[in-house]
Design a protein around this motif. Structure first.
Motif, mmCIF file in Angstrom:
data_model
loop_
_atom_site.group_PDB
_atom_site.id
_atom_site.type_symbol
_atom_site.label_atom_id
_atom_site.label_comp_id
_atom_site.label_asym_id
_atom_site.label_seq_id
_atom_site.Cartn_x
_atom_site.Cartn_y
_atom_site.Cartn_z
ATOM 1 N N ALA A 71 0.816 -1.217 0.000
ATOM 2 C CA ALA A 71 0.000 0.000 0.000
ATOM 3 C C ALA A 71 0.849 1.265 0.000
ATOM 4 C CB ALA A 71 -0.936 -0.008 1.212
ATOM 5 N N CYS A 72 1.912 1.292 0.834
ATOM 6 C CA CYS A 72 2.682 2.538 0.942
ATOM 7 C C CYS A 72 4.139 2.384 0.558
ATOM 8 C CB CYS A 72 2.584 3.104 2.363
ATOM 9 S SG CYS A 72 3.610 2.231 3.556
ATOM 10 N N GLY A 73 4.582 1.157 0.313
ATOM 11 C CA GLY A 73 5.968 0.975 -0.102
ATOM 12 C C GLY A 73 6.946 0.786 1.046
ATOM 13 N N TRP A 74 6.419 0.645 2.278
ATOM 14 C CA TRP A 74 7.293 0.393 3.432
ATOM 15 C C TRP A 74 8.060 -0.904 3.227
ATOM 16 C CZ3 TRP A 74 7.232 -3.845 6.787
ATOM 17 C CH2 TRP A 74 8.037 -3.724 7.938
ATOM 18 N N LEU A 75 9.368 -0.921 3.638
ATOM 19 C CA LEU A 75 10.188 -2.124 3.561
ATOM 20 C C LEU A 75 10.829 -2.368 4.925
ATOM 21 C CD1 LEU A 75 12.014 -1.337 0.190
ATOM 22 C CD2 LEU A 75 10.235 -3.073 0.517
ATOM 23 N N PRO A 77 3.957 -0.249 9.802
ATOM 24 C CA PRO A 77 4.249 0.825 10.765
ATOM 25 C C PRO A 77 3.951 2.214 10.200
ATOM 26 C CG PRO A 77 6.136 -0.662 10.510
ATOM 27 C CD PRO A 77 5.149 -1.044 9.462
ATOM 28 N N THR A 78 3.912 2.368 8.897
ATOM 29 C CA THR A 78 3.658 3.703 8.333
ATOM 30 C C THR A 78 2.190 3.933 8.011
ATOM 31 O OG1 THR A 78 5.218 2.787 6.742
ATOM 32 C CG2 THR A 78 5.357 5.117 7.149
ATOM 33 N N CYS A 79 1.504 2.954 7.413
ATOM 34 C CA CYS A 79 0.145 3.250 6.959
ATOM 35 C C CYS A 79 -0.920 2.365 7.608
ATOM 36 C CB CYS A 79 0.053 3.133 5.436
ATOM 37 S SG CYS A 79 0.016 1.434 4.845
ATOM 38 N N GLY A 80 -0.502 1.391 8.412
ATOM 39 C CA GLY A 80 -1.495 0.584 9.110
ATOM 40 C C GLY A 80 -2.062 -0.572 8.304
ATOM 41 N N ASN A 81 -1.640 -0.722 7.067
ATOM 42 C CA ASN A 81 -2.079 -1.847 6.234
ATOM 43 C C ASN A 81 -1.719 -3.174 6.920
ATOM 44 O OD1 ASN A 81 -2.480 -3.748 4.228
ATOM 45 N ND2 ASN A 81 -0.735 -3.064 2.986
ATOM 46 N N GLN A 82 -2.703 -4.078 7.034
ATOM 47 C CA GLN A 82 -2.452 -5.311 7.777
ATOM 48 C C GLN A 82 -1.912 -6.430 6.899
ATOM 49 O OE1 GLN A 82 -5.594 -6.392 10.388
ATOM 50 N NE2 GLN A 82 -5.340 -4.491 11.549
#
Ligand SMILES: [Zn+2]
Ligand SMILES: [Zn+2]
Length: 709
Positions: free
Chosen positions: A415-419, A454-459
């Motif tokens: 969703a946000c690209g967090w790695l 941790p950034t957007c809450g996507n589970q």
């Protein structure tokens, strides 16, 4: 006032002066291990000589504390050898020599060290005075093995470096054993030193040597031994009571007074080079030690280091080629010609028995599977899937090799690209599903897997890429009836776990073994008929100039695990570059062709062995501090550097940050080795002084002949 000159484990340019004090004249003897006061502490040291007068104020000369038990002085040749190593690697003499003493002797304990040594001597007597001369090994040699043994035996008594090049099963071990037998038979006091890269190979080898030389005490020297055993092994070698000394890289410094022959097995293995402390190469030092003592040294490998290969091509080392596989029909041409034997490494020592692995069939057939034509699903392409299924259906065994542990190297949020970056390193923390953690394989940082991004809450966080655990899971789903096992650093943390899994494989209780390169070394899977290699491309594209050499050696080793009991085996190599010269050479078992191409490339790009290199690295909390140190080094180096020397600009290391330390390096290259060392001798003291003066808060070290650049 006469003083003892003493080296201690510290980066000092000169030995320190001490008075003999109560210890009397014995303490002035060169080679005597002693305890000396250093600041408020008492440290282990070695007397390296005496002087009629101290080089410091007489009032400041302190007396030595004690002798280290009643250990005989280390011989002159040992002192000269360690001195050479210190000069070559530009470190303090004591930094090399003192750590070569067993740790228990270097510690001051309540127990009387003299009594301790006496007890150890009683418990490990070593050679009985009337022991029978060693019986010659019973195995009959093939012609080319005999030629190799004869060449080594004829060279006893003089310096002669040999490169013994032969695939697994070509009988390198048998050549070692016969050469050892001849060296021991030639002189009743003679001792031999056998170096191996891996601690876990020493018990097998020790058992083999014991069974072949029943009259001769064999000792191991490596860091995994208990203190008492390690001290006893050191004493037995030092006192001539053990005639065969087996050890890992530190054993190149073993005190072996009647050394007549040195063997370095798997001479290409990176573990023979120290990765911390003084970064010495046990292989290179073994050759130097042989030269200083005028004795033969045998470097053995199926995939020699390009340094050794180049030395053999240039005639500096004598090449002994075992082109033939024992019991097999695979005929190969002499090195230098096309189609030379590549194949595998490994001592080929089956656990504990006295036999050698001689029953070898034709080399495995290596097939590149193009992932562009066969896109992998969960890491496995169609051809690998069907080959695995067919192998299990036939009741044969398969090996799946991937050089990445954990479930997946990264966890990602679509969703946000967090790695899943490691907060302390400039790399990802791997996802370990079973432990439900993110874990960094570089610094050890770990954290529970977050429930949501941790950034957007996507589970819905997704694993990206393949690790051994995920591959194991995929295989379980794909072949539910197959019996699976996994070997990597996670699955073998418990003592004995690796051995138990390997036993199960040998017993035929496992159908598919998944693992990292831990499965490549020294294990012999006779019933394996299929090897699948995943993700070798990652190393193919690595920037390190030695990466191709290492990849070739690893793949040759992994391939060689298969089909060794006579049945034909296949290696399926999943790649995006099926026509890459490295894979083509591998498929043709053509080490010589691969080496020729690599050496041509290294010559053209001015890389070792065609230039001589040293690498200055610095690490600090801030990258600026690390680069300041390197810039300072460069500034000081410029006026000192001779013509032809290359001083490169400081650059961040490929893995720039590890455990919150920023790392940078500066490469120094010279076409001439003496010029490089002359420069380093002038430059390093100046650099040390300048760093101290500026109070730079950075750690740094210099690596001569760097393992990677
Ligand atoms: Zn997100
Ligand atoms: Zn980390």
């Amino acid at each position: 006032m006469e003083v003892a000159r003493v080296i201690v484990d510290a980066p000092l340019p000169q030995p320190l002066d001490y008075a003999a004090g109560e210890l009397g004249p014995a303490a002035l003897h060169a080679g005597t291990p002693v305890f000396a006061p250093l600041g408020a502490r008492s440290v282990a040291g070695i007397v390296v000589g005496r002087a009629a007068a101290p080089s410091i104020d007489v009032a400041k000369v302190r007396p030595l504390r004690a002798l280290i038990a009643d250990v005989a002085p280390l011989p002159d040749d040992w002192l000269q050898f360690t001195r050479f190593a210190a000069d070559y690697y530009h470190c303090g003499w004591g930094e090399i020599a003192v750590p070569a003493l067993p740790p228990a002797l270097r510690k001051i304990t309540g127990a009387d060290p003299a009594k301790r040594v006496l007890a150890l001597r009683k418990r490990y007597p070593g050679r009985a005075a009337e022991s029978a001369p060693s019986a010659g090994p019973p195995v009959t040699l093939r012609e080319e093995q005999r030629v190799a043994v004869d060449a080594i035996v004829a060279a006893l008594g003089g310096f002669a470096p040999f490169l013994l090049f032969g695939v697994t099963g070509s009988g390198k071990t048998e050549v070692y054993l016969h050469a050892i037998a001849a060296a021991l038979a030639a002189d009743p006091a003679a001792q031999v030193l056998l170096l191996v890269p891996e601690i876990n190979l020493t018990p097998q080898l020790e058992a083999l040597l014991r069974s072949r030389f029943p009259g001769e005490p064999v000792v191991s020297q490596h860091s995994a031994l208990a203190d008492g055993e390690r001290t006893a092994a050191w004493l037995q070698a030092h006192e001539g009571r053990a005639r065969i000394v087996v050890g890992t890289r530190l054993a190149v410094f073993a005190a072996v007074p009647h050394l007549r022959l040195i063997v370095v097995d798997e001479e290409h293995d990176p573990s023979l080079k120290a990765g911390d402390g003084v970064r010495f190469s046990a292989r290179d030092l073994a050759v130097k030690r042989a030269q200083m003592l005028r004795l033969p040294v045998v470097l053995g490998s199926a995939t020699p280091s390009l340094e050794s290969w180049a030395a053999a091509q240039a005639g500096r080392y004598r090449l002994l080629a075992l082109a033939q596989r024992a019991g097999g029909a695979a005929k190969v041409e002499a090195p230098g010609a096309e189609g030379t034997a590549g194949g595998t490494s490994g001592l080929g020592v089956p656990g504990g028995t006295g036999a050698t692995a001689e029953s070898v069939g034709a080399p495995a057939r290596v097939v590149a599977v193009d992932v562009r034509a066969h896109p992998p699903e969960h890491g496995l392409s169609g051809p690998l899937r069907s080959a695995l299924a067919a192998t299990v259906a036939r009741g044969e065994q398969a090996l799946v090799f991937i050089n990445r542990r954990g479930y997946s190297p990264v966890l990602a949020c679509d969703a946000c690209g967090w790695l899943s970056n490691c907060p302390r390193c400039s790399t990802f923390a791997a996802y370990h599903k079973r432990d439900a953690v993110l874990r960094c394989h570089h610094c050890g940082w770990q954290q529970r897997v977050p429930r949501a991004c941790p950034t957007c809450g996507n589970q819905d966080l997704q694993p990206v890429g393949q690790g051994t655990q995920r591959l194991e899971e995929t295989l379980r789903e794909m072949l539910p009836q197959a019996r699976l096992a996994r070997i990597d650093r996670d699955s073998t943390r418990r003592k004995g776990a690796a051995a138990a899994t390997l036993d199960a494989v040998h017993a035929g209780d496992i159908d598919i073994l998944v693992g990292t390169q831990m499965i490549a070394k020294g294990h012999d899977f006779r019933r394996v008929s299929l090897v699948c290699v995943l993700n070798a491309d990652a190393q193919l594209l690595a920037t390190d100039f030695r990466a191709p050499e290492r990849l070739f050696a690893t793949l040759a080793q992994v391939s060689g695990r298969a089909g060794r009991a006579g049945q034909p085996a296949r290696v399926l190599l999943q790649t995006r570059y099926p026509d890459h010269p490295l894979y083509v050479a591998l498929a043709r078992h053509d080490f010589a062709g691969f080496a020729r191409q690599q050496l041509a490339e290294r010559r053209a790009t001015h890389l070792p062995p065609f230039v001589h290199a040293a690498l200055l690295t610095a690490q600090a909390r801030a990258m600026e501090t690390a680069t300041t140190l390197l810039e300072l080094g460069r500034e000081l180096a410029l006026p000192l550097a001779p013509q032809g020397m290359n001083l490169y600009d400081p650059v961040p290391m490929p893995l720039e940050r590890v455990d919150n330390e920023h790392r940078a390096q500066m490469l120094i290259e010279s076409p001439r080795r003496p010029a490089l060392h002359a420069f380093l001798r002038e430059w390093l003291p100046a650099l040390r002084a300048a760093i101290a003066e500026r109070k730079l808060r950075a750690r740094w070290h210099l690596e001569v002949d760097p393992a990677s650049i």
